[in-house]
Design a protein around this motif. Structure first.
Motif, PDB file in Angstrom:
ATOM      1  N   CYS A   1     -37.611  11.988  -6.785  1.00 11.85           N
ATOM      2  CA  CYS A   1     -37.823  10.906  -5.817  1.00 11.85           C
ATOM      3  C   CYS A   1     -38.028  11.350  -4.372  1.00 11.85           C
ATOM      4  N   ALA A   2     -37.492  12.514  -3.996  1.00  8.71           N
ATOM      5  CA  ALA A   2     -37.549  12.915  -2.588  1.00  8.71           C
ATOM      6  C   ALA A   2     -38.877  13.581  -2.260  1.00  8.71           C
ATOM      7  N   ARG A   3     -39.415  13.266  -1.105  1.00 11.83           N
ATOM      8  CA  ARG A   3     -40.597  13.974  -0.627  1.00 11.83           C
ATOM      9  C   ARG A   3     -40.191  15.262   0.079  1.00 11.83           C
ATOM     10  N   LEU A   4     -38.967  15.297   0.600  1.00 13.28           N
ATOM     11  CA  LEU A   4     -38.495  16.456   1.344  1.00 13.28           C
ATOM     12  C   LEU A   4     -36.976  16.451   1.350  1.00 13.28           C
ATOM     13  N   VAL A   5     -36.377  17.633   1.216  1.00 11.68           N
ATOM     14  CA  VAL A   5     -34.935  17.804   1.358  1.00 11.68           C
ATOM     15  C   VAL A   5     -34.706  18.755   2.535  1.00 11.68           C
ATOM     16  N   ILE A   6     -34.042  18.273   3.554  1.00 11.30           N
ATOM     17  CA  ILE A   6     -33.751  19.068   4.751  1.00 11.30           C
ATOM     18  C   ILE A   6     -32.319  19.572   4.660  1.00 11.30           C
ATOM     19  N   VAL A   7     -32.116  20.850   4.926  1.00 13.38           N
ATOM     20  CA  VAL A   7     -30.780  21.453   4.914  1.00 13.38           C
ATOM     21  C   VAL A   7     -30.578  22.224   6.216  1.00 13.38           C
ATOM     22  N   PRO A   8     -29.309  22.449   6.628  1.00 15.53           N
ATOM     23  CA  PRO A   8     -29.074  23.093   7.925  1.00 15.53           C
ATOM     24  C   PRO A   8     -29.018  24.608   7.889  1.00 15.53           C
TER      25      PRO A   8
ATOM     26  N   GLY B   1     -39.782  24.127  -3.570  1.00 12.58           N
ATOM     27  CA  GLY B   1     -40.814  23.572  -2.712  1.00 12.58           C
ATOM     28  C   GLY B   1     -40.413  22.307  -1.990  1.00 12.58           C
ATOM     29  N   LEU B   2     -39.284  21.720  -2.371  1.00 14.92           N
ATOM     30  CA  LEU B   2     -38.810  20.502  -1.706  1.00 14.92           C
ATOM     31  C   LEU B   2     -38.012  20.776  -0.448  1.00 14.92           C
ATOM     32  N   VAL B   3     -37.374  21.943  -0.369  1.00 13.10           N
ATOM     33  CA  VAL B   3     -36.316  22.144   0.612  1.00 13.10           C
ATOM     34  C   VAL B   3     -36.829  22.922   1.819  1.00 13.10           C
ATOM     35  N   GLU B   4     -36.422  22.477   3.010  1.00 14.90           N
ATOM     36  CA  GLU B   4     -36.740  23.157   4.261  1.00 14.90           C
ATOM     37  C   GLU B   4     -35.476  23.262   5.105  1.00 14.90           C
TER      38      GLU B   4
ATOM     39  N   ARG C   1     -41.126  16.873  10.625  1.00 13.38           N
ATOM     40  CA  ARG C   1     -40.993  16.749   9.173  1.00 13.38           C
ATOM     41  C   ARG C   1     -40.945  15.297   8.729  1.00 13.38           C
ATOM     42  N   ILE C   2     -40.309  14.454   9.519  1.00 13.22           N
ATOM     43  CA  ILE C   2     -40.317  13.026   9.196  1.00 13.22           C
ATOM     44  C   ILE C   2     -41.732  12.482   9.266  1.00 13.22           C
ATOM     45  N   GLY C   3     -42.473  12.880  10.310  1.00 13.81           N
ATOM     46  CA  GLY C   3     -43.851  12.430  10.441  1.00 13.81           C
ATOM     47  C   GLY C   3     -44.710  12.907   9.289  1.00 13.81           C
ATOM     48  N   ARG C   4     -44.493  14.148   8.855  1.00 10.45           N
ATOM     49  CA  ARG C   4     -45.267  14.685   7.737  1.00 10.45           C
ATOM     50  C   ARG C   4     -44.947  13.935   6.451  1.00 10.45           C
ATOM     51  N   ALA C   5     -43.664  13.642   6.225  1.00 10.35           N
ATOM     52  CA  ALA C   5     -43.282  12.900   5.020  1.00 10.35           C
ATOM     53  C   ALA C   5     -43.878  11.503   5.018  1.00 10.35           C
TER      54      ALA C   5
ATOM     55  N   ALA D   1     -46.586  10.562   6.460  1.00 11.69           N
ATOM     56  CA  ALA D   1     -48.032  10.632   6.299  1.00 11.69           C
ATOM     57  C   ALA D   1     -48.443  11.051   4.899  1.00 11.69           C
ATOM     58  N   GLY D   2     -47.463  11.458   4.093  1.00 12.47           N
ATOM     59  CA  GLY D   2     -47.771  11.831   2.722  1.00 12.47           C
ATOM     60  C   GLY D   2     -48.144  13.286   2.545  1.00 12.47           C
ATOM     61  N   ALA D   3     -48.030  14.095   3.605  1.00 13.44           N
ATOM     62  CA  ALA D   3     -48.363  15.513   3.474  1.00 13.44           C
ATOM     63  C   ALA D   3     -47.322  16.219   2.637  1.00 13.44           C
ATOM     64  N   ALA D   4     -47.728  17.227   1.888  1.00 12.27           N
ATOM     65  CA  ALA D   4     -46.785  17.988   1.087  1.00 12.27           C
ATOM     66  C   ALA D   4     -45.920  18.851   1.990  1.00 12.27           C
ATOM     67  N   PRO D   5     -44.624  18.955   1.709  1.00  6.86           N
ATOM     68  CA  PRO D   5     -43.772  19.798   2.541  1.00  6.86           C
ATOM     69  C   PRO D   5     -44.133  21.267   2.380  1.00  6.86           C
ATOM     70  N   ALA D   6     -43.811  22.032   3.434  1.00  6.64           N
ATOM     71  CA  ALA D   6     -44.037  23.472   3.374  1.00  6.64           C
ATOM     72  C   ALA D   6     -43.182  24.063   2.259  1.00  6.64           C
ATOM     73  N   VAL D   7     -43.721  25.061   1.568  1.00  9.99           N
ATOM     74  CA  VAL D   7     -43.018  25.673   0.440  1.00  9.99           C
ATOM     75  C   VAL D   7     -42.086  26.759   0.968  1.00  9.99           C
ATOM     76  N   VAL D   8     -40.810  26.684   0.588  1.00  5.03           N
ATOM     77  CA  VAL D   8     -39.844  27.711   0.908  1.00  5.03           C
ATOM     78  C   VAL D   8     -39.632  28.545  -0.339  1.00  5.03           C
ATOM     79  N   PRO D   9     -39.797  29.863  -0.259  1.00  9.04           N
ATOM     80  CA  PRO D   9     -39.639  30.682  -1.461  1.00  9.04           C
ATOM     81  C   PRO D   9     -38.265  30.506  -2.088  1.00  9.04           C
ATOM     82  N   ALA D  10     -38.210  30.585  -3.388  1.00 13.12           N
ATOM     83  CA  ALA D  10     -36.919  30.526  -4.076  1.00 13.12           C
ATOM     84  C   ALA D  10     -36.097  31.741  -3.700  1.00 13.12           C
ATOM     85  N   PRO D  11     -34.737  31.602  -3.602  1.00  4.78           N
ATOM     86  CA  PRO D  11     -33.905  32.750  -3.253  1.00  4.78           C
ATOM     87  C   PRO D  11     -33.932  33.805  -4.356  1.00  4.78           C
TER      88      PRO D  11
END
Length: 390
Positions: free
Chosen positions: A148-155, A171-174, A374-378, A380-390
């Motif tokens: 369901c999430a377009r983006l997951v933001i973590v600190p 690919g969801l998490v930034e 990131r809120i603006g990108r979400a 607008a429907g843009a795909a979030p930037a991909v963060v490599p898996a750890p």
């Protein structure tokens, strides 16, 4: 292009760490909506920042649903939860994006935004691991995030790694580090202590809500090995941890340190209290997703000791800008504090570097800019930037 219409959702109005971040994050969004499950200080904070505040009907008291319990524990309030989903869905339809700021807010918003067909951003302020959440809750959150999430933001990277390790899609998490600023009191420490009613003796401080995993009991046990040193414990039991708070006072009496421990309760002047300390301690026994008090202490120019778990090493650059000790080790904590007090004058270059790092990496303006993008990108429907898996 007009700014997207954002609805910020949070389940509690108690001002804890995630709510302090939210209060700073909404500054660029006057005219947005804050959808809060209950009344309280956060409602006033959102209104003072120009947001339209909606308080849900029947949303109060959900903080009692524990993180480590089975989802079956929600059955007694299932009717209220369904009604909340419906309220969120109705409100979401007149917004471009929904921003969920807590786990409970996210779970209900995931269902609501699916019904309303609106994009969802989840600001995950926690470490998704077995120390903090039950297995069923972790599975539910991750599956909803993936679906369901377009983006997951973590600190922090620590929080991102935990999300992926729990099954979340990389690919969801930034990572957007929390940002903050403090007002400094430029007077000598002795003058600040006089105003605060604190004795002018060697003093350490721990600043967080009272909870077993936050580790205040470890500080009391370390204090028993630090004769002549006093400790400030600032914070209160905000989410049903009253028994732990009572146990801390009993432990202080048992260890014979009651006369050297100052329980100050919940405070709104933490930065000034920190400036009155010789050392700030961050004693969590389980991984922290961030460490707001670490950054505050760095900005205040006070030496820090932190347990080497979660995001602490990330914030302190592997120990360059603070002392890292193993978690739940009162002996190691006592040794670190004693060493700092013995060599305080030698620490000035490190403290200056720590303050610069805090301003550069963890400034509030940078956090707002990153979140707004990131809120603006979400929206607008843009795909979030991909963060490599750890």
């Amino acid at each position: 292009m007009p700014a997207p219409r954002v609805m910020f959702v949070n389940h509690t109005s108690t001002m804890s760490g995630a709510e302090l971040v939210l209060a700073d994050a909404v500054e660029p969004w006057p005219g947005a909506t804050a959808f809060l499950f209950e009344g309280g200080p956060l409602n006033a904070a959102m209104a003072s920042r120009g947001l339209s505040v909606t308080t849900a009907r029947g949303g109060g008291g959900l903080s009692g649903l524990r993180r480590d319990s089975s989802p079956l524990g929600a059955l007694p309030v299932a009717g209220r939860l369904v009604a909340l989903v419906a309220q969120i869905a109705r409100a979401a339809r007149v917004h471009d994006v929904v921003y969920a700021n807590s786990q409970k807010a996210f779970v209900l918003s995931a269902l609501a935004t699916t019904l309303a067909r609106r994009p969802l951003v989840w600001h995950l302020h926690d470490i998704l691991d077995s120390a903090h959440f039950g297995a069923a809750q972790r599975a539910l959150q991750v599956r909803l995030a993936n679906a369901c999430a377009r983006l997951v933001i973590v600190p922090s990277r620590a929080a991102a790694d935990a999300f992926v390790a729990a099954g979340g899609r990389a690919g969801l998490v930034e990572v957007v580090p929390n940002g903050l600023s403090i007002d400094l009191d430029l007077r000598p420490r002795a003058a600040i202590r006089r105003d605060l009613g604190l004795p002018d003796v060697p003093m350490v401080g721990v600043f967080s809500r009272l909870a077993a995993w936050k580790g205040q009991h470890v500080v009391l046990r370390a204090l028993a090995d630090l004769p002549g040193i006093h400790a400030v414990v600032a914070g209160d039991a905000l989410f049903g941890e009253g028994a732990y708070a009572d146990g801390l006072r009993a432990l202080a009496a048992e260890l014979g340190v009651s006369g050297r421990v100052h329980f100050l309760g919940q405070r709104s002047d933490v930065p000034r209290l920190m400036q009155a300390m010789d050392v700030v301690i961050h004693p969590s026994v389980h991984p922290e997703p961030f460490g707001r008090t670490l950054v505050e202490a760095m900005l205040a120019g006070v030496p820090v000791v932190a347990t080497d778990t979660g995001a602490a090493a990330e914030i302190l650059d592997g120990g360059r800008f603070g002392t890292l000790v193993p978690p739940d080790r009162p002996d190691a904590l006592a040794d670190a504090v004693a060493d700092i007090l013995a060599h305080r004058r030698d620490l000035e270059p490190r403290l200056a570097g720590a303050a610069e790092r805090a301003r550069t990496h963890y400034g509030v303006a940078a956090m707002r800019t990153r979140l707004a993008e990131r809120i603006g990108r979400a929206a607008a429907g843009a795909a979030p930037a991909v963060v490599p898996a750890p």
